[in-house]
Design a protein around this motif. Structure first.
Motif, PDB file in Angstrom:
ATOM      1  N   ARG A  26       0.861  -1.048  -0.015  1.00 37.12           N
ATOM      2  CA  ARG A  26       0.039  -0.089   0.074  1.00 37.12           C
ATOM      3  C   ARG A  26       0.881   1.327  -0.159  1.00 37.12           C
ATOM      4  O   ARG A  26       2.120   1.094   0.439  1.00 37.12           O
ATOM      5  CB  ARG A  26      -1.175  -0.054   1.361  1.00 37.12           C
ATOM      6  N   SER A  27       0.413   2.272  -0.120  1.00 34.26           N
ATOM      7  CA  SER A  27       1.132   3.453  -0.389  1.00 34.26           C
ATOM      8  C   SER A  27       0.793   4.285   0.753  1.00 34.26           C
ATOM      9  O   SER A  27       0.000   3.926   1.994  1.00 34.26           O
ATOM     10  CB  SER A  27       0.788   4.409  -1.501  1.00 34.26           C
ATOM     11  N   ASN A  28       1.068   5.647   0.803  1.00 33.22           N
ATOM     12  CA  ASN A  28       0.464   6.604   2.060  1.00 33.22           C
ATOM     13  C   ASN A  28      -0.775   6.447   2.240  1.00 33.22           C
ATOM     14  O   ASN A  28      -1.243   6.349   3.819  1.00 33.22           O
ATOM     15  CB  ASN A  28       0.789   8.103   1.806  1.00 33.22           C
ATOM     16  N   TYR A  29      -1.859   6.585   1.414  1.00 31.77           N
ATOM     17  CA  TYR A  29      -3.054   6.499   1.833  1.00 31.77           C
ATOM     18  C   TYR A  29      -3.899   5.469   0.885  1.00 31.77           C
ATOM     19  O   TYR A  29      -3.329   5.068   0.022  1.00 31.77           O
ATOM     20  CB  TYR A  29      -3.770   7.806   1.535  1.00 31.77           C
ATOM     21  N   GLY A  30      -5.067   5.013   1.316  1.00 34.49           N
ATOM     22  CA  GLY A  30      -5.865   4.210   0.416  1.00 34.49           C
ATOM     23  C   GLY A  30      -5.802   2.810   1.125  1.00 34.49           C
ATOM     24  O   GLY A  30      -4.919   2.401   2.099  1.00 34.49           O
ATOM     25  N   GLU A  31      -6.243   1.714   0.464  1.00 35.93           N
ATOM     26  CA  GLU A  31      -6.369   0.455   0.831  1.00 35.93           C
ATOM     27  C   GLU A  31      -5.075  -0.354   0.192  1.00 35.93           C
ATOM     28  O   GLU A  31      -4.369   0.292  -0.465  1.00 35.93           O
ATOM     29  CB  GLU A  31      -7.616  -0.375   0.249  1.00 35.93           C
ATOM     30  N   TYR A  32      -5.051  -1.743   0.768  1.00 35.38           N
ATOM     31  CA  TYR A  32      -3.952  -2.421   0.081  1.00 35.38           C
ATOM     32  C   TYR A  32      -4.185  -2.635  -1.430  1.00 35.38           C
ATOM     33  O   TYR A  32      -5.349  -2.880  -1.794  1.00 35.38           O
ATOM     34  CB  TYR A  32      -3.819  -3.911   0.727  1.00 35.38           C
ATOM     35  N   ILE A  33      -3.080  -2.983  -2.125  1.00 37.13           N
ATOM     36  CA  ILE A  33      -3.475  -3.122  -3.578  1.00 37.13           C
ATOM     37  C   ILE A  33      -3.937  -4.311  -3.800  1.00 37.13           C
ATOM     38  O   ILE A  33      -3.444  -5.286  -3.282  1.00 37.13           O
ATOM     39  CB  ILE A  33      -2.034  -2.812  -4.637  1.00 37.13           C
ATOM     40  N   ASP A  34      -4.822  -4.493  -4.814  1.00 34.09           N
ATOM     41  CA  ASP A  34      -5.229  -5.885  -5.079  1.00 34.09           C
ATOM     42  C   ASP A  34      -4.114  -6.770  -5.568  1.00 34.09           C
ATOM     43  O   ASP A  34      -3.396  -6.373  -6.488  1.00 34.09           O
ATOM     44  CB  ASP A  34      -6.530  -5.904  -6.353  1.00 34.09           C
ATOM     45  N   SER A  35      -4.024  -7.834  -4.974  1.00 36.47           N
ATOM     46  CA  SER A  35      -2.913  -8.901  -5.287  1.00 36.47           C
ATOM     47  C   SER A  35      -2.951  -9.259  -6.675  1.00 36.47           C
ATOM     48  O   SER A  35      -1.674  -9.453  -7.372  1.00 36.47           O
ATOM     49  CB  SER A  35      -2.821 -10.125  -4.657  1.00 36.47           C
ATOM     50  N   LYS A  36      -4.075  -9.158  -7.762  1.00 34.85           N
ATOM     51  CA  LYS A  36      -4.026  -9.372  -8.731  1.00 34.85           C
ATOM     52  C   LYS A  36      -3.245  -8.309  -9.696  1.00 34.85           C
ATOM     53  O   LYS A  36      -2.936  -8.600 -10.949  1.00 34.85           O
ATOM     54  CB  LYS A  36      -5.215  -9.559  -9.495  1.00 34.85           C
ATOM     55  N   THR A  37      -3.265  -7.110  -9.219  1.00 35.59           N
ATOM     56  CA  THR A  37      -2.399  -6.202  -9.819  1.00 35.59           C
ATOM     57  C   THR A  37      -1.048  -5.751  -9.138  1.00 35.59           C
ATOM     58  O   THR A  37      -0.595  -4.568  -9.268  1.00 35.59           O
ATOM     59  CB  THR A  37      -3.325  -4.853  -9.874  1.00 35.59           C
TER      60      THR A  37
END
Length: 331
Positions: A26-37
């Motif tokens: 993940r980055s500073n803000y937002g959700e964890y990135i979908d593992s598919k991407t």
């Protein structure tokens, strides 16, 4: 006697086997990135033929070089930096500067070293961050013959010029990290293209705050820059090259939310990351979209790195960057 035919050995650059488990990013803000991407960057050993290295750089926009600089030389630099910063209380008691383990009792934001406007309020810490860019040991590290020699050979330059404004940055666990951008945003004044070298100073796991790259995003970065320039056509020349002009975000970044940007802008592109080791260097072009992962290193390691930009000698470069970094320098 029948001769035994020995199999032809695989080239070094074909021996790498990707780890099976993808990192949770993940980055500073937002959700964890979908593992598919999420995907792994392709590492390239230092003994790979030059034509193959150049082919990868042209195709991918980056090349993740393994072992460019001797490991111990990089760790010596890490030890120097954290010895320089030790009096700020950044290190966990009982650990060494060479390890660079963050003191978990500290507020991560108070020990931010990502630069720009995200600096600690304590002026003593800011002074330490600033002076770290001009110590003799750091300046000597930037001239490392194996790094500079590789760049000249890779780029086919007789002589290289490194801009003086380097970005020596630390990223503590759970602290702020670098937002998502492409480098041309901040070096618009020079007509020549440049090469960025991102040098991790110490080992950095995939979840330890290292850089992540939006796959095959060079053309996307070029398109965005063309649109920014069109929108800035009525500005003065000074405003047009400003990475913080009225068309840009407050801090010049495209976003601080990698999950959201990947879904809205990425259009099927993955975020690529690596397990970086001391001695590795990632080279990328000015338009490849990238940013830092949130540092969630399980060992509490502080990510330390430097960003370097290189031109061929004699090329029209961004002269604004021919000064040492200092806070609030407008760049």
């Amino acid at each position: 006697m029948t001769a035994v035919i020995q199999p032809t050995p695989l080239p070094a650059h074909e021996l790498y086997i990707e780890p099976k488990q993808l990192p949770k990013l993940r980055s500073n803000y937002g959700e964890y990135i979908d593992s598919k991407t999420v995907g792994w960057m392709r590492p390239t050993p230092a003994n790979t033929p030059l034509e193959e290295i150049r082919k990868r750089f042209e195709k991918d926009g980056y090349v993740f070089m393994k072992g460019v600089i001797p490991r111990e030389d990089v760790l010596d630099m890490r030890e120097h930096y954290f010895s320089h910063m030790a009096e700020t209380g950044i290190l966990k008691p009982g650990t060494s500067p060479r390890e660079g383990i963050f003191n978990p009792e500290n507020d991560p934001i108070a020990h931010s070293g990502v630069g720009g406007t995200d600096l600690p309020e304590d002026q003593k810490k800011v002074e330490k961050l600033t002076s770290a860019h001009t110590t003799q040991i750091y300046l000597a590290f930037l001239e490392h013959p194996q790094l500079r020699g590789f760049i000249r050979e890779f780029m086919g330059w007789k002589k290289d010029v490194m801009v003086q404004r380097t970005m020596l940055r630390h990223n503590v666990p759970n602290g702020l990290s670098t937002g998502i951008h492409y480098d041309r945003i901040f070096l618009r004044a020079g007509e020549a293209e440049f090469l960025t070298a991102w040098v991790p100073i110490g080992d950095c796991s995939a979840t330890g705050g290292g850089l992540m790259y939006l796959e095959n995003s060079t053309d996307l970065g070029k398109q965005m820059e063309a649109e920014f320039m069109t929108a800035a056509k009525d500005m003065t020349p000074e405003e047009r090259i400003d990475g913080f002009n009225k068309n840009m975000a407050r801090d010049g970044q495209l976003s601080h939310n990698a999950d959201e940007l990947g879904r809205t802008l990425g259009k099927g592109r993955r975020w690529l990351v690596g397990n970086y080791e001391a001695g590795d260097v990632v080279f990328h072009n000015p338009y490849l979209i990238h940013g830092a992962c949130k540092n969630e290193d399980e060992q509490g390691r502080i990510r330390l790195s430097t960003d370097l930009r290189f031109y061929e000698e004699g090329a029209p470069l961004d002269k604004r960057w021919m000064v040492f970094w200092k806070p609030n320098d407008g760049l």
